[in-house]
Design an enzyme around this catalytic site. Structure first.
Site, PDB file in Angstrom:
ATOM      1  N   PRO A   2      31.045 -12.645 -14.491  1.00 50.25           N
ATOM      2  CA  PRO A   2      31.022 -11.328 -15.128  1.00 50.25           C
ATOM      3  C   PRO A   2      31.144 -10.215 -14.094  1.00 50.25           C
ATOM      4  O   PRO A   2      30.675 -10.340 -12.964  1.00 50.25           O
ATOM      5  CB  PRO A   2      29.655 -11.298 -15.818  1.00 50.25           C
ATOM      6  CG  PRO A   2      29.253 -12.722 -15.964  1.00 50.25           C
ATOM      7  CD  PRO A   2      29.852 -13.436 -14.792  1.00 50.25           C
ATOM      8  N   GLU A   3      31.776  -9.123 -14.502  1.00 52.76           N
ATOM      9  CA  GLU A   3      31.931  -7.981 -13.613  1.00 52.76           C
ATOM     10  C   GLU A   3      31.019  -6.854 -14.079  1.00 52.76           C
ATOM     11  O   GLU A   3      30.242  -7.022 -15.019  1.00 52.76           O
ATOM     12  CB  GLU A   3      33.409  -7.594 -13.551  1.00 52.76           C
ATOM     13  CG  GLU A   3      34.253  -8.775 -13.069  1.00 52.76           C
ATOM     14  CD  GLU A   3      35.744  -8.499 -12.934  1.00 52.76           C
ATOM     15  OE1 GLU A   3      36.129  -7.328 -12.763  1.00 52.76           O
ATOM     16  OE2 GLU A   3      36.530  -9.468 -12.972  1.00 52.76           O
ATOM     17  N   LYS A  53      26.473  -6.530  -9.408  1.00 59.19           N
ATOM     18  CA  LYS A  53      26.194  -7.717 -10.208  1.00 59.19           C
ATOM     19  C   LYS A  53      24.724  -8.135 -10.124  1.00 59.19           C
ATOM     20  O   LYS A  53      24.358  -9.227 -10.560  1.00 59.19           O
ATOM     21  CB  LYS A  53      27.124  -8.848  -9.774  1.00 59.19           C
ATOM     22  CG  LYS A  53      28.598  -8.469  -9.972  1.00 59.19           C
ATOM     23  CD  LYS A  53      29.565  -9.500  -9.448  1.00 59.19           C
ATOM     24  CE  LYS A  53      31.001  -8.992  -9.582  1.00 59.19           C
ATOM     25  NZ  LYS A  53      31.987  -9.966  -9.086  1.00 59.19           N
ATOM     26  N   ARG A 253      42.025 -15.219  -4.742  1.00 54.75           N
ATOM     27  CA  ARG A 253      41.779 -15.087  -6.178  1.00 54.75           C
ATOM     28  C   ARG A 253      43.113 -14.915  -6.897  1.00 54.75           C
ATOM     29  O   ARG A 253      44.063 -14.351  -6.342  1.00 54.75           O
ATOM     30  CB  ARG A 253      40.891 -13.867  -6.475  1.00 54.75           C
ATOM     31  CG  ARG A 253      39.531 -13.883  -5.779  1.00 54.75           C
ATOM     32  CD  ARG A 253      38.595 -14.916  -6.369  1.00 54.75           C
ATOM     33  NE  ARG A 253      38.301 -14.637  -7.764  1.00 54.75           N
ATOM     34  CZ  ARG A 253      37.383 -13.737  -8.167  1.00 54.75           C
ATOM     35  NH1 ARG A 253      36.706 -13.022  -7.273  1.00 54.75           N
ATOM     36  NH2 ARG A 253      37.144 -13.572  -9.452  1.00 54.75           N
TER      37      ARG A 253
END
Length: 263
Positions: A2-3, A53, A253
């Site tokens: 999750p961001e 985060k 990524r």
């Protein structure tokens, strides 16, 4: 992972469940936290802060529960007395008369006193949070042009929590598509208009995502106002120029972009 927008939504859910309600039971899995259980009984959560985060759960006695979900941690809200059927390992329980919040699987959990909030290694290292309403495009522009960041390629910079907290891979590719730039650019090479557009997009897109959509489902496009323009859309037509969206790898990524309109 999750961001920032998803972390802030999780914090909102925790606040909605137990904020302001006296804690009737507190449990920590880690031995070094056990001593705090009795100190928190009768206390309440004043607010849940996000720093990228990480979550900071604040109590009126000055204690703050620091937690970072990393890859596997997850918070759940349940009715008090309910025991979810799960194979996850429970780490934290904060219980009120009607609702209980449970943290599973996370390993990065600490209790901090006020003076430790400024000396904690992660909190010292992390940059301003993109969802902080006090953060302005002018401040972002200053960071982009600072000696520390101006020579960094955006492919890596936009994943670096020391630059801006809360950004991650889907935000990285959507922000760069929005401003028509590829990941190999550096802030020092942008003209004034490009720099201004990027500084605004770095705040507007995460905030739009937070305000208009829920958890990330990387395999689906949501019907909410926020939707992916390039993320996980390789092989599809770019809605801006009609080019074909491509997928590559940048900074280890997946990176999605449109060669037709990102230069």
């Amino acid at each position: 992972m999750p961001e920032g927008p998803e972390i802030r939504r999780a914090a909102d859910n925790l606040e909605a469940a137990i904020k302001g309600k006296p804690l009737t039971d507190v449990w920590f899995a880690f031995p070094q936290l056990k001593t705090y259980q009795s100190q928190l009984i009768g206390q309440h959560v004043t607010h849940v802060e996000t720093r990228g985060k990480a979550l900071l759960t604040h109590f009126p006695n000055g204690l703050t529960l620091y937690s970072h979900n990393q890859l596997y941690g997850v918070w759940r809200v349940v009715d008090t007395g309910e025991e979810p059927q799960t194979t996850r390992v429970l780490r934290v329980k904060l219980q009120t008369a009607d609702k209980t919040i449970l943290l599973y699987s996370a390993s990065d959990i600490e209790m901090l006193r006020p003076e430790q909030l400024t000396t904690h290694p992660f909190l010292q290292r992390v940059g301003p949070d993109v969802l902080d309403p006090n953060l302005t495009p002018e401040v972002v522009k200053e960071r982009l042009l600072s000696p520390r960041f101006r020579n960094r390629q955006f492919a890596g910079l936009l994943l670096d929590q020391a630059f801006l907290a809360g950004l991650g891979n889907y935000l990285r590719v959507e922000i760069l598509w929005q401003v028509g730039l590829t990941g190999n650019h550096k802030a020092k090479d942008l003209n004034a208009a490009q720099l201004d557009a990027l500084a605004h997009a770095l705040l507007e897109i995460p905030r739009f995502s937070y305000a208009t959509r829920g958890q990330v489902d990387e395999n689906k496009h949501h019907g909410a106002l926020f939707r992916f323009k390039v993320f996980h859309r390789d092989g599809e037509l770019c809605e801006r120029c009609g080019g074909i969206i491509e997928k590559t790898t940048l900074s280890s990524r997946p990176f999605y972009w449109c060669p037709g309109c990102q230069h």
